[in-house]
Design an enzyme around this catalytic site. Structure first.
Site, PDB file in Angstrom:
ATOM      1  N   CYS A  63       0.808  -1.237   0.000  1.00  0.00           N
ATOM      2  CA  CYS A  63       0.000   0.000   0.000  1.00  0.00           C
ATOM      3  C   CYS A  63       0.832   1.275   0.000  1.00  0.00           C
ATOM      4  O   CYS A  63       0.885   1.989  -0.985  1.00  0.00           O
ATOM      5  CB  CYS A  63      -0.932  -0.004   1.212  1.00  0.00           C
ATOM      6  SG  CYS A  63      -2.221  -1.241   1.071  1.00  0.00           S
TER       7      CYS A  63
HETATM    8  N1  LIG Z   1      -2.704  -6.010   1.678  1.00  0.00           N
HETATM    9  C1  LIG Z   1      -3.187  -4.964   2.298  1.00  0.00           C
HETATM   10  O1  LIG Z   1      -2.883  -4.723   3.464  1.00  0.00           O
HETATM   11  C2  LIG Z   1      -4.156  -4.026   1.616  1.00  0.00           C
HETATM   12  C3  LIG Z   1      -4.835  -3.088   2.392  1.00  0.00           C
HETATM   13  C4  LIG Z   1      -5.728  -2.235   1.789  1.00  0.00           C
HETATM   14  C5  LIG Z   1      -5.909  -2.285   0.405  1.00  0.00           C
HETATM   15  N2  LIG Z   1      -5.214  -3.200  -0.345  1.00  0.00           N
HETATM   16  C6  LIG Z   1      -5.485  -3.219  -1.786  1.00  0.00           C
HETATM   17  O2  LIG Z   1      -6.323  -4.325  -2.084  1.00  0.00           O
HETATM   18  C7  LIG Z   1      -5.990  -4.875  -3.362  1.00  0.00           C
HETATM   19  C8  LIG Z   1      -5.661  -6.355  -3.215  1.00  0.00           C
HETATM   20  O3  LIG Z   1      -4.506  -6.477  -2.404  1.00  0.00           O
HETATM   21  P1  LIG Z   1      -4.121  -7.820  -1.659  1.00  0.00           P
HETATM   22  O4  LIG Z   1      -3.054  -7.453  -0.690  1.00  0.00           O
HETATM   23  O5  LIG Z   1      -5.334  -8.524  -1.203  1.00  0.00           O
HETATM   24  O6  LIG Z   1      -3.476  -8.634  -2.880  1.00  0.00           O
HETATM   25  P2  LIG Z   1      -3.103 -10.192  -2.887  1.00  0.00           P
HETATM   26  O7  LIG Z   1      -2.025 -10.334  -3.904  1.00  0.00           O
HETATM   27  O8  LIG Z   1      -2.907 -10.695  -1.502  1.00  0.00           O
HETATM   28  O9  LIG Z   1      -4.429 -10.882  -3.435  1.00  0.00           O
HETATM   29  C9  LIG Z   1      -4.932 -10.669  -4.703  1.00  0.00           C
HETATM   30  C10 LIG Z   1      -5.543 -11.972  -5.206  1.00  0.00           C
HETATM   31  O10 LIG Z   1      -6.145 -11.708  -6.476  1.00  0.00           O
HETATM   32  C11 LIG Z   1      -5.912 -12.809  -7.319  1.00  0.00           C
HETATM   33  N3  LIG Z   1      -6.089 -12.362  -8.689  1.00  0.00           N
HETATM   34  C12 LIG Z   1      -5.260 -11.617  -9.447  1.00  0.00           C
HETATM   35  N4  LIG Z   1      -5.842 -11.365 -10.634  1.00  0.00           N
HETATM   36  C13 LIG Z   1      -7.059 -11.948 -10.599  1.00  0.00           C
HETATM   37  C14 LIG Z   1      -8.128 -12.032 -11.523  1.00  0.00           C
HETATM   38  N5  LIG Z   1      -8.065 -11.424 -12.707  1.00  0.00           N
HETATM   39  N6  LIG Z   1      -9.208 -12.723 -11.167  1.00  0.00           N
HETATM   40  C15 LIG Z   1      -9.289 -13.332  -9.962  1.00  0.00           C
HETATM   41  N7  LIG Z   1      -8.316 -13.280  -9.052  1.00  0.00           N
HETATM   42  C16 LIG Z   1      -7.210 -12.589  -9.366  1.00  0.00           C
HETATM   43  C17 LIG Z   1      -4.514 -13.266  -6.958  1.00  0.00           C
HETATM   44  O11 LIG Z   1      -4.304 -14.613  -7.330  1.00  0.00           O
HETATM   45  C18 LIG Z   1      -4.514 -13.061  -5.430  1.00  0.00           C
HETATM   46  O12 LIG Z   1      -4.919 -14.235  -4.762  1.00  0.00           O
HETATM   47  C19 LIG Z   1      -4.852  -4.021  -3.885  1.00  0.00           C
HETATM   48  O13 LIG Z   1      -5.366  -3.009  -4.695  1.00  0.00           O
HETATM   49  C20 LIG Z   1      -4.256  -3.430  -2.639  1.00  0.00           C
HETATM   50  O14 LIG Z   1      -3.614  -2.197  -2.887  1.00  0.00           O
HETATM   51  C21 LIG Z   1      -4.364  -4.079   0.235  1.00  0.00           C
END
Ligand SMILES: NC(=O)c1ccc[n+]([C@@H]2O[C@H](COP(=O)([O-])OP(=O)(O)OC[C@H]3O[C@@H](n4cnc5c(N)ncnc54)[C@H](O)[C@@H]3O)[C@@H](O)[C@H]2O)c1
Length: 442
Positions: A283
């Site tokens: 983030c």
């Molecule tokens: N990790 C955090 O602490 C956090 C906090 C707030 C916001 N975010 C935001 O949330 C979003 C997701 O982050 P995250 O940390 O959960 O990512 P992550 O990588 O942990 O999870 C994303 C998941 O999406 C899947 N994926 C990718 N492309 C896909 C598709 N086309 N169809 C289906 N599944 C798909 C991946 O296989 C993965 O399992 C990002 O935009 C991030 O900036 C993350």
């Protein structure tokens, strides 16, 4: 004879509203990572039938097997929800046709040029569009630049010929989770949501309020997108400020930690931020650049963001220089010295190494010819360039020429580590209560 009463068909919004309120709406979450999986289970706990969709078949198989790979989601909760028929995972996007709500939580990384990489969002939305039908509520949760939902997602979903606000509903809702935070989690962090139309916002608000404690509706998707960027940019810039102050204090022989603690006694107008070896995670180091990219297109240079990005990017070098100088002062060149890192995750008590400054420091030390090892109870193995490293026992500190506290996990016994080590560079103020000539502080 009385004429039969003819009822007008219920609007798509009304049908969805009733399903959400009755918790019979079929909920889908696309992307089962740090954000998507806890969200999916929160709705399952609230009584909804939830389908998780992820591209990675291995993740899907593990979830259906009842094995959680996310630290904040227990496998026992997962098993409970699977047994109650309230959660299942799949890689088959055609299930979307039968869902009422679809939350999208896929990655939004940066390209090497620091431009947004929207490929995951585009690909996920294309799959949703393929199976779009009337009456669905789609909510994007991935952090992104203001305008994404309106300019990028909406046209894809409208290709179905359906009308937003009438036939289907579209919102943006930023995810604010803080992995590893024992106090705040998906359920009790207020949820901001903004829709394309007022009906979209209202359905988004109603949806989240079934499973989460507090929902904050805003007037548009762009406001909701910007909220997240303000929050993360605020953090990034304040950390940049305090990192610059740490470098100034170092030059002037002032203890920055003591300065911050004393300043934090002011009961108003000050909020403490702490220096460290650099930013990490998915983030804070990334999201502000989504804003600066968009802002550049609007003709405004995001100077605070660029400056904070530069300063924060200097921190791994600053800490490695400290290691090198501390070794030099003890008559040991960094080349050939053994440096043992404590903690490689990007922050305390979590297992996430994405963008972790510890990895940058390992590479920098390696380039200087140091032998680098690490201990991290949350990260048993680590890929560094083309090498696989394994977490060693903390007792290795005793053999190292220098111990570098890169992440202050609470599982480490700092008093014992100090006792057994020759030299410690503490980039996290983990040894704040200890006084010793062995300690070099940030
Ligand atoms: N990790 C955090 O602490 C956090 C906090 C707030 C916001 N975010 C935001 O949330 C979003 C997701 O982050 P995250 O940390 O959960 O990512 P992550 O990588 O942990 O999870 C994303 C998941 O999406 C899947 N994926 C990718 N492309 C896909 C598709 N086309 N169809 C289906 N599944 C798909 C991946 O296989 C993965 O399992 C990002 O935009 C991030 O900036 C993350």
């Amino acid at each position: 004879m009385q004429a039969a009463l003819k009822l007008a068909p219920m609007s798509a919004a009304e049908v969805l509203r009733q399903r959400i309120e009755a918790r019979t709406a079929r909920v889908g979450v696309v992307g089962l990572g740090y954000v998507g999986l806890p969200l999916a289970l929160e709705f399952a706990k609230a009584g909804f039938s939830v389908t998780g969709i992820d591209l990675q078949e291995e993740k899907v198989a593990r979830l259906n097997w009842g094995e959680s790979y996310i630290q904040d989601v227990s496998s026992s909760l997962l098993v409970e929800m699977i047994d109650a028929d309230r959660f299942s995972a799949t890689s088959d996007f055609s299930v979307i046709a039968d869902l009422d709500t679809i939350n999208i939580a896929v990655p939004t990384p940066l390209r090497k040029t620091k431009d947004p990489d929207m490929s995951y969002v585009v690909s996920a939305c294309q799959r949703v569009a393929e199976f779009m039908g009337p009456g669905k509520l789609v909510i994007l949760e991935s952090t992104t630049y203001p305008g994404t939902t309106d300019e990028l997602v909406l046209p894809m979903l409208e290709q179905s010929g359906l009308q937003v606000g009438e036939d289907f509903f579209l919102c943006f809702s930023p995810e604010r989770i803080d992995p590893g935070n024992p106090k705040y989690h998906t359920r009790n962090i207020p949820k901001v949501v903004g829709g394309i139309t007022p009906t979209c916002t209202e359905l988004g608000r109603l949806f989240y309020s079934q499973a989460l404690e507090h929902v904050v509706p805003v007037s548009s998707t762009s406001v909701a997108e910007m909220v997240k960027l303000l929050e993360n940019t605020f953090r990034m810039i304040n950390i940049g400020l305090v990192n610059e102050l740490a470098m100034m204090c170092d030059r002037m022989g002032i203890n920055i930690w003591e300065v911050i603690d004393a300043a934090a006694t002011k009961p108003f107008g000050f909020m403490p931020f702490y220096p460290g070896p650099g930013l990490g995670g998915h983030c804070i180091p990334i999201d502000p650049f989504y804003l600066s990219w968009k802002s550049k297109q609007a003709g405004i240079e995001a100077r605070f963001i660029e400056l904070a990005g530069y300063i924060n990017g200097q921190m791994p070098h600053f800490v490695v220089d400290k290691v090198q100088n501390a070794l030099n002062d003890r008559g040991k060149p960094v080349k050939g010295s053994h440096v043992h890192l404590l903690g490689v995750a990007y922050k305390r008590d979590i297992d996430d190494v994405r963008e972790s400054p510890a990895l940058d420091m390992m590479v920098l030390l390696d380039r200087k010819g140091a032998r680098v090892t690490y201990s991290d109870p949350f990260v048993p193995t680590l890929r560094l360039g083309d090498r696989d490293l394994h977490s060693d026992a903390v007792s290795l500190c005793a053999k190292a020429d220098c111990v570098l506290i890169a992440t202050d996990h609470s599982a480490f016994d700092y008093a014992e580590i100090l006792n057994g080590s020759q030299l410690i560079v503490d980039a996290r103020n983990a040894l704040r209560d200890q006084a010793s000539t062995k300690i070099v502080r940030l």
